[in-house]
Design an enzyme around this catalytic site. Structure first.
Site, PDB file in Angstrom:
ATOM      1  N   HIS A  88      -3.698   7.053   1.573  1.00 56.46           N
ATOM      2  CA  HIS A  88      -3.954   5.684   1.092  1.00 56.46           C
ATOM      3  C   HIS A  88      -5.355   5.274   1.540  1.00 56.46           C
ATOM      4  CE1 HIS A  88      -3.902   1.479   0.438  1.00 56.46           C
ATOM      5  NE2 HIS A  88      -3.798   1.162   1.715  1.00 56.46           N
ATOM      6  N   CYS A 136       0.827  -1.233   0.000  1.00 55.65           N
ATOM      7  CA  CYS A 136       0.000   0.000   0.000  1.00 55.65           C
ATOM      8  C   CYS A 136       0.848   1.265   0.000  1.00 55.65           C
ATOM      9  CB  CYS A 136      -0.930  -0.001   1.201  1.00 55.65           C
ATOM     10  SG  CYS A 136      -1.966  -1.460   1.271  1.00 55.65           S
ATOM     11  N   ASN A 156     -10.151  -1.120  -1.020  1.00 53.65           N
ATOM     12  CA  ASN A 156      -8.700  -0.899  -0.937  1.00 53.65           C
ATOM     13  C   ASN A 156      -8.054  -1.521  -2.187  1.00 53.65           C
ATOM     14  OD1 ASN A 156      -5.970  -0.946  -0.338  1.00 53.65           O
ATOM     15  ND2 ASN A 156      -6.244  -1.661   1.765  1.00 53.65           N
TER      16      ASN A 156
END
Ligand code: ACO
Length: 351
Positions: free
Chosen positions: A278, A128, A308
């Site tokens: 993020h 990520c 995500n």
């Protein structure tokens, strides 16, 4: 002085929208069944994560991560008005590569039709946090004159590697498929606030086993020792996560890296149009905004619609809100990321 400019931006998500309600009925091929497959609910998912839906590729066996990347890359090339043949470096961030090796950057290079140009291809594995790590690399390459047209890619195909049962629900509900791309190149400028202004990248390997996928465990012989159909051993095929530790470390690292970005550049929120964190979890982002005292009207999220998408979240979110008319050329963005490793970082750049 040579500085790094963002020349173009693009993103791509597949057409299939999977709502929280549908997710509970998907089998391991992500085909909807009559009966409930996973004990979860729209209410639980929205309350704990903010996610309403995510996108999945077709499960016909024809889609790879590099295909998602290809679509995003083509859009970024069009946006920058650059021909693929001009690319002299690809930096590809993903935790769901097309295969174990070679890296996905070379596969994308071939799909872009530039395999004979000899351009450099890097794969990076910062999950990520890949976007900020890749931006730092690209910025250093451009400033030193090493490369002039860098394609930065974050792309993930998560839907094929999730555990669609109650056992895997804590992780499965979070992730979606998607890709984001940026083209970067040099510009002559004496203004230190131009282009990519600041990047910082960090890691703490003591968090490695708090979020991992142990499928290729090279210490074992054979290193693939999983029977995919055996529920006792096939846990190793899926990501494992200590959600609470990820949550706490993400908030702490994203707050600290955001505050450091401002302190190290002497900037305030008056100088910055957008905060793009993020997209792991809306609750993480809300906590970061609260603790770091970020003006809420400057925060851009997309986790509600895409879940995500790991390495893709930051360019995907910027591009989404640019297409919605919010983000405009010349806007300055502060981005903060956190991911498996643990890895984290922040960047300030003008779009
Ligand atoms: N649906 C329904 N119930 C669930 C689900 C689900 N999808 N997942 C877990 N539960 C249950 C648990 O089994 C538990 O049940 P129990 O009380 O009967 O034992 C209950 O919900 C509470 O579980 P917790 O794990 O305590 O829930 P928590 O409030 O910690 O939320 C979550 C879990 C959402 C995963 C949270 O820990 C979190 O957001 N962590 C951050 C992780 C993250 O965002 N990771 C993203 C990837 S990493 C990255 O991108 C940085």
């Amino acid at each position: 002085m040579i500085r790094t400019k963002i020349l173009g931006l693009g993103s791509y998500v597949p057409d299939r929208v999977v709502t929280n309600e549908e997710l509970a009925y998907l089998d391991d091929q992500h085909v909807r069944q009559e009966t409930l497959q996973t004990e979860t609910s729209d209410e639980w998912i929205q309350k704990r994560t903010g996610i309403r839906e995510r996108r999945y590729v077709p499960n016909d066996g024809t889609w790879s991560t590099s295909d998602l990347a290809l679509h995003a890359a083509k859009r970024a090339l069009t946006d920058a008005n650059i021909d693929a043949s001009e690319i002299d470096c690809i930096i590809f961030g993903t935790l769901s590569p097309d295969m174990h090796f070679p890296g996905t950057a070379v596969i994308l290079q071939k799909k872009l039709g530039i395999d004979k140009t000899g351009c450099a291809c890097f794969d990076i594995r910062q999950q990520c946090s890949s976007f900020v790590y890749a931006l730092q690399m690209a910025d250093a390459f451009v400033r030193t004159g090493m490369y002039k047209r860098i394609l930065l890619i974050g792309a993930e195909l998560h839907s094929h590697s999730l555990d669609y049962t109650t056992r895997g629900r804590d992780v499965m509900v979070l992730f979606g498929d998607g890709a984001g791309a940026m083209l970067l190149g040099p510009v002559e400028s004496e203004d230190p606030r131009d282009g990519v202004m600041y990047t910082s990248a960090h890691a703490d390997g003591s968090g490695a086993m708090d979020l991992y996928l142990g499928l290729f465990d090279i210490a074992h012989r054979p290193y693939l020792f999983i029977d995919p159909k055996d529920r006792e051993t096939n846990r190793g095929m899926y990501p494992q996560m200590d959600g609470k530790r990820v949550f706490l470390n993400a908030v702490r690292a994203m707050v600290m890296s955001t505050q450091a970005a401002l302190a190290n550049t002497g900037m305030s929120w008056d100088d910055i149009q957008w905060f793009v964190p993020h997209q792991a979890n809306l609750r993480i982002n809300e906590k970061v905004v609260e603790v770091a005292k970020i003006p809420p009207e400057k925060v851009l999220n997309t986790i509600q619609f895409y879940g995500n998408t790991t390495a893709a979240t930051v360019p995907l979110t910027i591009d989404h809100w640019r297409r919605e008319g919010k983000v405009k050329k010349g806007d300055r963005i502060l981005s903060s990321v956190f991911g498996s490793g643990f890895t984290w970082g922040a960047a300030i750049f003008t779009i």
